[in-house]
Enzyme design. Structure first.
Site, PDB file in Angstrom:
ATOM      1  N   HIS A   1      16.385  77.622 -38.701  1.00  0.00           N
ATOM      2  CA  HIS A   1      15.590  77.411 -37.378  1.00  0.00           C
ATOM      3  C   HIS A   1      14.316  76.652 -37.652  1.00  0.00           C
ATOM      4  O   HIS A   1      13.870  75.851 -37.010  1.00  0.00           O
ATOM      5  CB  HIS A   1      15.537  78.529 -36.567  1.00  0.00           C
ATOM      6  CG  HIS A   1      14.986  78.206 -35.025  1.00  0.00           C
ATOM      7  ND1 HIS A   1      15.816  77.237 -34.157  1.00  0.00           N
ATOM      8  CD2 HIS A   1      13.766  78.431 -34.449  1.00  0.00           C
ATOM      9  CE1 HIS A   1      14.972  77.228 -33.158  1.00  0.00           C
ATOM     10  NE2 HIS A   1      13.866  77.838 -33.356  1.00  0.00           N
TER      11      HIS A   1
ATOM     12  N   PHE B   1       8.897  77.315 -29.048  1.00  0.00           N
ATOM     13  CA  PHE B   1       8.237  78.664 -28.305  1.00  0.00           C
ATOM     14  C   PHE B   1       7.315  79.366 -29.298  1.00  0.00           C
ATOM     15  O   PHE B   1       7.544  79.483 -30.341  1.00  0.00           O
ATOM     16  CB  PHE B   1       9.487  79.389 -28.015  1.00  0.00           C
ATOM     17  CG  PHE B   1       9.373  80.722 -27.138  1.00  0.00           C
ATOM     18  CD1 PHE B   1       9.006  80.659 -25.667  1.00  0.00           C
ATOM     19  CD2 PHE B   1       9.587  81.928 -27.625  1.00  0.00           C
ATOM     20  CE1 PHE B   1       8.980  81.718 -24.862  1.00  0.00           C
ATOM     21  CE2 PHE B   1       9.484  83.333 -26.680  1.00  0.00           C
ATOM     22  CZ  PHE B   1       9.128  83.164 -25.300  1.00  0.00           C
TER      23      PHE B   1
ATOM     24  N   SER C   1      13.020  73.032 -31.432  1.00  0.00           N
ATOM     25  CA  SER C   1      13.452  74.308 -30.604  1.00  0.00           C
ATOM     26  C   SER C   1      13.480  74.240 -28.911  1.00  0.00           C
ATOM     27  O   SER C   1      13.972  73.160 -28.463  1.00  0.00           O
ATOM     28  CB  SER C   1      12.846  75.508 -31.128  1.00  0.00           C
ATOM     29  OG  SER C   1      13.634  76.697 -30.823  1.00  0.00           O
ATOM     30  N   MET C   2      12.381  75.137 -28.324  1.00  0.00           N
ATOM     31  CA  MET C   2      12.429  74.577 -27.007  1.00  0.00           C
ATOM     32  C   MET C   2      12.088  73.375 -26.576  1.00  0.00           C
ATOM     33  O   MET C   2      12.191  72.854 -25.638  1.00  0.00           O
ATOM     34  CB  MET C   2      11.577  75.973 -26.138  1.00  0.00           C
ATOM     35  CG  MET C   2      12.477  77.145 -26.155  1.00  0.00           C
ATOM     36  SD  MET C   2      11.697  78.442 -24.934  1.00  0.00           S
ATOM     37  CE  MET C   2      12.569  79.732 -25.316  1.00  0.00           C
TER      38      MET C   2
ATOM     39  N   ASP D   1      20.709  78.609 -38.905  1.00  0.00           N
ATOM     40  CA  ASP D   1      20.021  78.890 -37.670  1.00  0.00           C
ATOM     41  C   ASP D   1      20.448  79.928 -37.176  1.00  0.00           C
ATOM     42  O   ASP D   1      21.456  79.881 -36.560  1.00  0.00           O
ATOM     43  CB  ASP D   1      19.622  77.273 -36.755  1.00  0.00           C
ATOM     44  CG  ASP D   1      18.829  77.729 -35.449  1.00  0.00           C
ATOM     45  OD1 ASP D   1      18.420  78.924 -35.401  1.00  0.00           O
ATOM     46  OD2 ASP D   1      18.275  76.713 -35.278  1.00  0.00           O
TER      47      ASP D   1
ATOM     48  N   TRP E   1      16.948  74.286 -28.661  1.00  0.00           N
ATOM     49  CA  TRP E   1      17.005  75.592 -27.944  1.00  0.00           C
ATOM     50  C   TRP E   1      17.241  75.007 -26.649  1.00  0.00           C
ATOM     51  O   TRP E   1      16.035  74.689 -26.061  1.00  0.00           O
ATOM     52  CB  TRP E   1      16.375  76.768 -28.309  1.00  0.00           C
ATOM     53  CG  TRP E   1      16.707  77.852 -27.647  1.00  0.00           C
ATOM     54  CD1 TRP E   1      17.170  79.055 -28.518  1.00  0.00           C
ATOM     55  CD2 TRP E   1      16.344  78.466 -26.308  1.00  0.00           C
ATOM     56  NE1 TRP E   1      17.415  80.239 -27.685  1.00  0.00           N
ATOM     57  CE2 TRP E   1      17.018  79.809 -26.375  1.00  0.00           C
ATOM     58  CE3 TRP E   1      15.773  77.862 -25.100  1.00  0.00           C
ATOM     59  CZ2 TRP E   1      16.878  80.769 -25.278  1.00  0.00           C
ATOM     60  CZ3 TRP E   1      15.907  78.647 -24.091  1.00  0.00           C
ATOM     61  CH2 TRP E   1      16.350  80.176 -24.107  1.00  0.00           C
TER      62      TRP E   1
END
Ligand code: 9J3
Ligand code: ZN
Length: 312
Positions: free
Chosen positions: A259, A113, A181-182, A227, A206
């Protein structure tokens, strides 16, 4: 396990026997027959292994070769403009410069993101130098959600194998996905949508959806103990648990990590990612020893889960 079909075809009678043969000749004949029985792999180099597994690339790995900043292949790169593609935002392709070893498996990697390909760029040459075509991508917009990132990873692979300048260097049956992540959440979405993918590696992923019974792709999830953006208790761990228990899967929790640990060069991420990609994209069982038994808790690994030995 590793098969050696040539050993079963060994047949001393296949060697021509001639009558006018001296002492040395008979010795050579005996030696050749013995070699055939023992197995030709004892007399030949890496080529014997390549015959066993047509997807095997590069020399036998060692702990230091998978930890090194670069593998055995020199790497070239080419940028792909967002204006020249549809379905994702362009990117950079890193690939072994030489064509002497034939085709390679390929992977697409999505950033997270608000982030760009620069945030995952270190993985490009690091993985490509081990013998993969690696496509670090930008997404259509930096705010795209995991499901969209999954679609974009697949669009990037389709471009890579179908229309890119390096398509001839890729074995289109050996593909994988990674993401941060995303983008890591997106790599699970991609695997769910395309079960032919052979490896997925979500990095501090994520995703609010933690149920993944449809996934058939061997998946290695990295979490980070510190994270606070995608805490492992609500993301990486339930994502791992949400995969089928029958799947080849693993969870490695990085120690003293955040993270954003996957956004810079990291030897623990690299060595286990290389091993996972080699093991499942190239079917290269030479790398199984780095994955099974699972790594012990250490200064770099806080927790390890997974099935051993692997079943696919
Ligand atoms: O890609 C990511 O870094 C996802 C973490 C995040 O900021 O989610 C907030 C919606
Ligand atoms: Zn944990």
């Amino acid at each position: 396990m590793h098969q050696h079909p040539h050993t079963s075809t060994a047949d001393p009678t296949a060697y021509p026997s001639r009558t006018r043969r001296g002492r040395t000749g008979r010795f050579a004949q005996l030696a050749a027959a013995l070699a055939a029985v023992v197995g030709l792999s004892t007399l030949t180099g890496p080529g014997a292994h390549a015959a066993d597994n047509p997807y095997e690339r590069g020399p036998a790995p060692t702990e230091s070769s998978i930890e090194a900043l670069r593998g055995p292949y020199s790497v070239s790169e080419t940028s792909v403009s967002s204006l020249s593609v549809t379905g994702f935002g362009g990117g950079t392709v890193y690939y072994p410069s030489s064509t002497a070893d034939g085709t390679f498996g390929a992977i697409a990697i999505s950033p997270g993101f608000t982030a760009y390909q620069s945030s995952i760029a270190w993985l490009g040459p690091r993985l490509a130098s081990q013998g993969f075509v690696v496509f670090t991508i930008d997404t259509n917009t930096t705010l795209d959600q995991p499901a969209s990132r999954g679609d974009q990873l697949l669009a990037a692979l389709d471009y890579l194998t179908g229309r890119s300048a390096v398509r001839g260097r890729i074995d289109s049956s050996r593909l994988g996905v990674m993401g941060h992540s995303m983008g890591g959440g997106g790599s699970l979405e991609a695997a769910k949508d395309r079960t032919s993918l052979q490896a997925a590696i979500p990095l501090t992923p994520w995703n609010l959806d933690t149920t993944w019974p449809e996934v058939r792709t061997p998946t290695l999830i990295f979490g980070a103990d510190g994270d606070t953006v995608a805490p492992v208790s609500t993301h990486a761990e339930p994502l791992y648990t949400g995969l089928p228990s029958s799947l080849d899967r693993a969870y490695l929790e990085l120690n003293n990590a955040t993270h954003f640990t996957p956004n810079s060069s990291n030897t623990t991420i690299a060595k286990y990612s290389i091993s996972w990609l080699k093991r499942f994209i190239d079917n290269d069982t030479r790398y199984e020893k780095f994955l099974c038994p699972l790594p012990q808790r250490s200064l770099t690994i806080d927790e390890a889960r997974g099935n051993c030995p692997h079943t696919s």
